[in-house]
Design a protein around this motif. Structure first.
Motif, PDB file in Angstrom:
ATOM      1  N   ILE A  21       6.520  -0.739  -0.356  1.00 44.63           N
ATOM      2  CA  ILE A  21       5.598   0.392  -0.193  1.00 44.63           C
ATOM      3  C   ILE A  21       6.157   1.513   0.681  1.00 44.63           C
ATOM      4  O   ILE A  21       5.457   2.482   0.982  1.00 44.63           O
ATOM      5  CB  ILE A  21       4.240  -0.078   0.370  1.00 44.63           C
ATOM      6  CG1 ILE A  21       4.415  -0.786   1.727  1.00 44.63           C
ATOM      7  CG2 ILE A  21       3.538  -0.989  -0.631  1.00 44.63           C
ATOM      8  CD1 ILE A  21       3.096  -1.109   2.417  1.00 44.63           C
ATOM      9  N   ALA A  22       7.424   1.398   1.091  1.00 49.29           N
ATOM     10  CA  ALA A  22       8.112   2.472   1.816  1.00 49.29           C
ATOM     11  C   ALA A  22       7.270   2.991   2.987  1.00 49.29           C
ATOM     12  O   ALA A  22       6.803   2.220   3.807  1.00 49.29           O
ATOM     13  CB  ALA A  22       8.493   3.588   0.836  1.00 49.29           C
ATOM     14  N   SER A  23       7.019   4.306   3.027  1.00 48.50           N
ATOM     15  CA  SER A  23       6.372   4.887   4.205  1.00 48.50           C
ATOM     16  C   SER A  23       4.897   4.554   4.365  1.00 48.50           C
ATOM     17  O   SER A  23       4.298   4.890   5.395  1.00 48.50           O
ATOM     18  CB  SER A  23       6.546   6.410   4.202  1.00 48.50           C
ATOM     19  OG  SER A  23       7.866   6.754   4.584  1.00 48.50           O
ATOM     20  N   CYS A  24       4.293   3.888   3.382  1.00 47.43           N
ATOM     21  CA  CYS A  24       2.945   3.343   3.615  1.00 47.43           C
ATOM     22  C   CYS A  24       3.009   2.352   4.769  1.00 47.43           C
ATOM     23  O   CYS A  24       1.993   2.055   5.404  1.00 47.43           O
ATOM     24  CB  CYS A  24       2.418   2.636   2.363  1.00 47.43           C
ATOM     25  SG  CYS A  24       2.332   3.646   0.868  1.00 47.43           S
ATOM     26  N   SER A  25       4.224   1.847   5.048  1.00 45.08           N
ATOM     27  CA  SER A  25       4.454   0.917   6.156  1.00 45.08           C
ATOM     28  C   SER A  25       4.107   1.536   7.504  1.00 45.08           C
ATOM     29  O   SER A  25       3.709   0.829   8.448  1.00 45.08           O
ATOM     30  CB  SER A  25       5.927   0.490   6.200  1.00 45.08           C
ATOM     31  OG  SER A  25       6.393   0.036   4.956  1.00 45.08           O
ATOM     32  N   LYS A  26       4.289   2.855   7.619  1.00 47.89           N
ATOM     33  CA  LYS A  26       4.104   3.513   8.916  1.00 47.89           C
ATOM     34  C   LYS A  26       2.689   3.325   9.455  1.00 47.89           C
ATOM     35  O   LYS A  26       2.491   3.163  10.662  1.00 47.89           O
ATOM     36  CB  LYS A  26       4.439   4.998   8.796  1.00 47.89           C
ATOM     37  CG  LYS A  26       5.920   5.296   8.560  1.00 47.89           C
ATOM     38  CD  LYS A  26       6.172   6.789   8.416  1.00 47.89           C
ATOM     39  CE  LYS A  26       7.658   7.121   8.389  1.00 47.89           C
ATOM     40  NZ  LYS A  26       8.380   6.563   7.241  1.00 47.89           N
ATOM     41  N   TRP A  27       1.709   3.365   8.579  1.00 42.74           N
ATOM     42  CA  TRP A  27       0.313   3.191   8.995  1.00 42.74           C
ATOM     43  C   TRP A  27       0.118   1.789   9.577  1.00 42.74           C
ATOM     44  O   TRP A  27      -0.519   1.604  10.621  1.00 42.74           O
ATOM     45  CB  TRP A  27      -0.598   3.399   7.791  1.00 42.74           C
ATOM     46  CG  TRP A  27      -1.943   3.965   8.089  1.00 42.74           C
ATOM     47  CD1 TRP A  27      -2.557   4.074   9.307  1.00 42.74           C
ATOM     48  CD2 TRP A  27      -2.859   4.526   7.138  1.00 42.74           C
ATOM     49  NE1 TRP A  27      -3.798   4.656   9.174  1.00 42.74           N
ATOM     50  CE2 TRP A  27      -4.006   4.951   7.855  1.00 42.74           C
ATOM     51  CE3 TRP A  27      -2.837   4.700   5.761  1.00 42.74           C
ATOM     52  CZ2 TRP A  27      -5.106   5.530   7.231  1.00 42.74           C
ATOM     53  CZ3 TRP A  27      -3.923   5.290   5.142  1.00 42.74           C
ATOM     54  CH2 TRP A  27      -5.041   5.697   5.868  1.00 42.74           C
ATOM     55  N   LEU A  28       0.683   0.795   8.889  1.00 38.51           N
ATOM     56  CA  LEU A  28       0.581  -0.589   9.355  1.00 38.51           C
ATOM     57  C   LEU A  28       1.229  -0.749  10.729  1.00 38.51           C
ATOM     58  O   LEU A  28       0.668  -1.387  11.628  1.00 38.51           O
ATOM     59  CB  LEU A  28       1.262  -1.527   8.357  1.00 38.51           C
ATOM     60  CG  LEU A  28       0.795  -1.513   6.897  1.00 38.51           C
ATOM     61  CD1 LEU A  28       1.667  -2.450   6.066  1.00 38.51           C
ATOM     62  CD2 LEU A  28      -0.671  -1.915   6.788  1.00 38.51           C
ATOM     63  N   SER A  29       2.419  -0.175  10.885  1.00 39.72           N
ATOM     64  CA  SER A  29       3.173  -0.337  12.127  1.00 39.72           C
ATOM     65  C   SER A  29       2.512   0.383  13.297  1.00 39.72           C
ATOM     66  O   SER A  29       2.481  -0.137  14.424  1.00 39.72           O
ATOM     67  CB  SER A  29       4.607   0.172  11.937  1.00 39.72           C
ATOM     68  OG  SER A  29       5.275  -0.596  10.952  1.00 39.72           O
TER      69      SER A  29
END
Length: 357
Positions: free
Chosen positions: A94-102
Motif C-alpha cells: 500500500i506504499a504511502s498509505c503506510s504513513k497514516w499507520l506509522s
C-alpha cells in the motif's frame, strides 16, 4: 434447521437488505467499471458508515499488457506474479498509505507520555546531532518538515531496502544535506517517519514491526497487515494490507480513536494528526503532483475541512469524511499517476451522493 432459528435468520436477511436498499451505488459501480483499466485493471472499493459495511465492490479486468508488466515487476523483485482477482481480502503493498499507520503508532507513545511532539531527535539519536540535525522535532518528522534534502521517493525506498539495520538507515539519513530550516520546509519523503520509527524502537527496546503489531494491528484485528517483515521496517511506505484491514484502521480514526469500544488513540492525538501544518510560511520543496493544493497533518493529507486521506504510490486511496461520518478505501496497484487527484475527487463525490440517499 429448527423453524425458529430459520425464521430469525430470514428476518436478519430481510433487515440487511432493507438497510442496504437505502443506498444507490450504481454511479459508483459505473465509475469503477469505467476507470479500472487505467488503474491497473483491478480495483476494490469498500465503504463503512453507521456501524456497518455499506458497499463492497470489485472490478477485475486486467488486459494482457498489464499482466505482462505485472510479471516483469515480480521477476525483477524475485517474486511470483500476483494475477488473482482483487477482493476485500486481497493483500497488497500500500506504499504511502503506510504513513497514516506509522504516524498513529508514534502517537500512541505521545498518549502514554513516553514521547512529546516537541522532543528533538538528537535526544534519542546522537548521530543526527553529530550531523547538525539534532534540533528536528518529532512533530516535524511526522509532517515532512525536517528540512532534510532527500533523494526521489522511489530511489530513497530502494536504498532503504538495502539497509541491514535501523542504525544504518539513520546514519545514511544523518549524512544527507539540509535544504532549509526544520519547520519551514515541506519535503514529502521517507526520512521523517524513518527517524520517528527509529526513536520508538530506541525508547521501547522493540522493533518497529513488533510495536505496530502490538499497538495497532492486533487491537484493530488487522490480521493481514504488517510492514513486510524486512530487515529494516520502512514506516513511510513498507506496509502490506487488505481493504478490510485498512477499513478497521479508518473506522478507529473516524471514531476519534476508539474501535469496538476500546481506545487506541486519544481524541487529542486524532485532532493533532488532522491539523494542516502547511501554513503560508512553509516552503514546499517537494510534493507529489497528485497532491497539489492539499494540506498535510501528521501522516495524512488534509483535502478540506472535513476530509483526510493518505494515498499511496500504487494508487490506493483511503479517506474519511468527518462531516458525513463515513470511511472508505479504494485499493489498486498501478504506477502511472496522471489525473489521480481528479479521479479521487470524482470518486469521493459519487460516494457522497450515494450516501445522501
Amino acid at each position: 434447521m429448527k423453524p425458529k432459528l430459520s425464521l430469525i435468520l430470514c428476518l436478519l436477511l430481510i433487515c440487511n437488505i432493507k438497510a442496504n436498499a437505502q443506498y444507490n451505488f450504481s454511479k459508483v459501480d459505473n465509475w469503477l467499471n469505467d476507470h479500472a483499466s487505467e488503474m491497473g485493471g483491478r480495483v476494490v472499493l469498500v465503504v463503512y458508515q453507521n456501524g456497518k459495511l455499506v458497499y463492497n465492490h470489485a472490478v477485475n479486468d486486467m488486459n494482457m499488457r498489464q499482466k505482462i508488466v505485472n510479471r516483469m515487476i515480480a521477476r525483477k523483485q524475485g517474486k511470483k506474479a500476483d494475477l488473482d482477482d482483487y477482493t476485500s481480502t486481497s493483500r497488497v503493498a500500500i506504499a504511502s498509505c503506510s504513513k497514516w499507520l506509522s504516524a498513529a503508532l508514534v502517537m500512541t507513545f505521545v498518549d502514554e507520555g513516553k514521547l512529546n511532539l516537541s522532543d528533538t531527535v538528537g535526544k534519542y539519536l546522537p548521530v543526527l546531532s553529530q550531523h547538525g540535525k539534532g534540533g528536528i522535532t518529532i512533530g516535524q518528522c511526522l509532517s515532512h518538515q525536517t528540512g532534510i534534502k532527500t533523494p526521489p521517493l522511489k530511489e530513497s525506498l530502494e536504498e532503504m531496502r538495502q539497509e541491514n539495520s535501523m542504525n544504518d538507515a539513520i546514519a545514511d539519513i544523518a549524512a544527507l544535506p539540509m535544504e532549509g530550516t526544520p519547520g519551514k520546509v515541506f519535503h514529502y519523503s521517507n526520512a521523517g517517519l524513518q527517524i520517528a520509527g527509529a526513536i520508538i524502537e530506541k525508547i521501547s527496546g522493540k522493533n518497529f514491526e513488533t510495536l505496530f503489531a502490538e499497538r495497532i494491528a492486533r487491537p484493530l484485528n488487522m490480521q493481514h497487515t504488517d510492514f513486510g517483515n524486512a530487515k529494516v521496517a520502512l514506516p513511510a511506505g513498507g506496509a502490506y494490507s487488505t481493504s478490510e484491514d485498512y477499513l478497521a484502521f479508518l473506522t478507529m480514526i473516524m471514531n476519534r480513536g476508539t474501535f469496538n469500544g476500546k481506545r487506541i488513540l486519544s481524541e487529542g492525538s486524532i485532532a493533532e494528526m488532522q491539523v494542516n501544518r502547511l501554513t503560508p510560511d512553509v516552503k514546499v520543496a517537494y510534493s507529489p503532483a497528485e497532491a497539489g493544493g492539499l494540506g498535510y497533518g501528521y501522516g495524512e493529507w488534509v483535502f478540506d475541512a472535513h476530509t483526510v486521506s493518505s494515498p499511496g504510490l500504487f494508487g490506493s486511496f483511503p479517506w474519511i469524511d468527518k462531516d458525513k461520518k463515513y470511511a472508505a478505501f479504494m485499493m489498486t496497484f498501478y504506477i502511472k499517476n496522471d489525473n489521480r487527484q481528479q479521479r479521487y475527487k470524482e470518486l469521493k463525490q459519487l460516494v457522497d451522493e450515494a450516501l445522501k440517499q
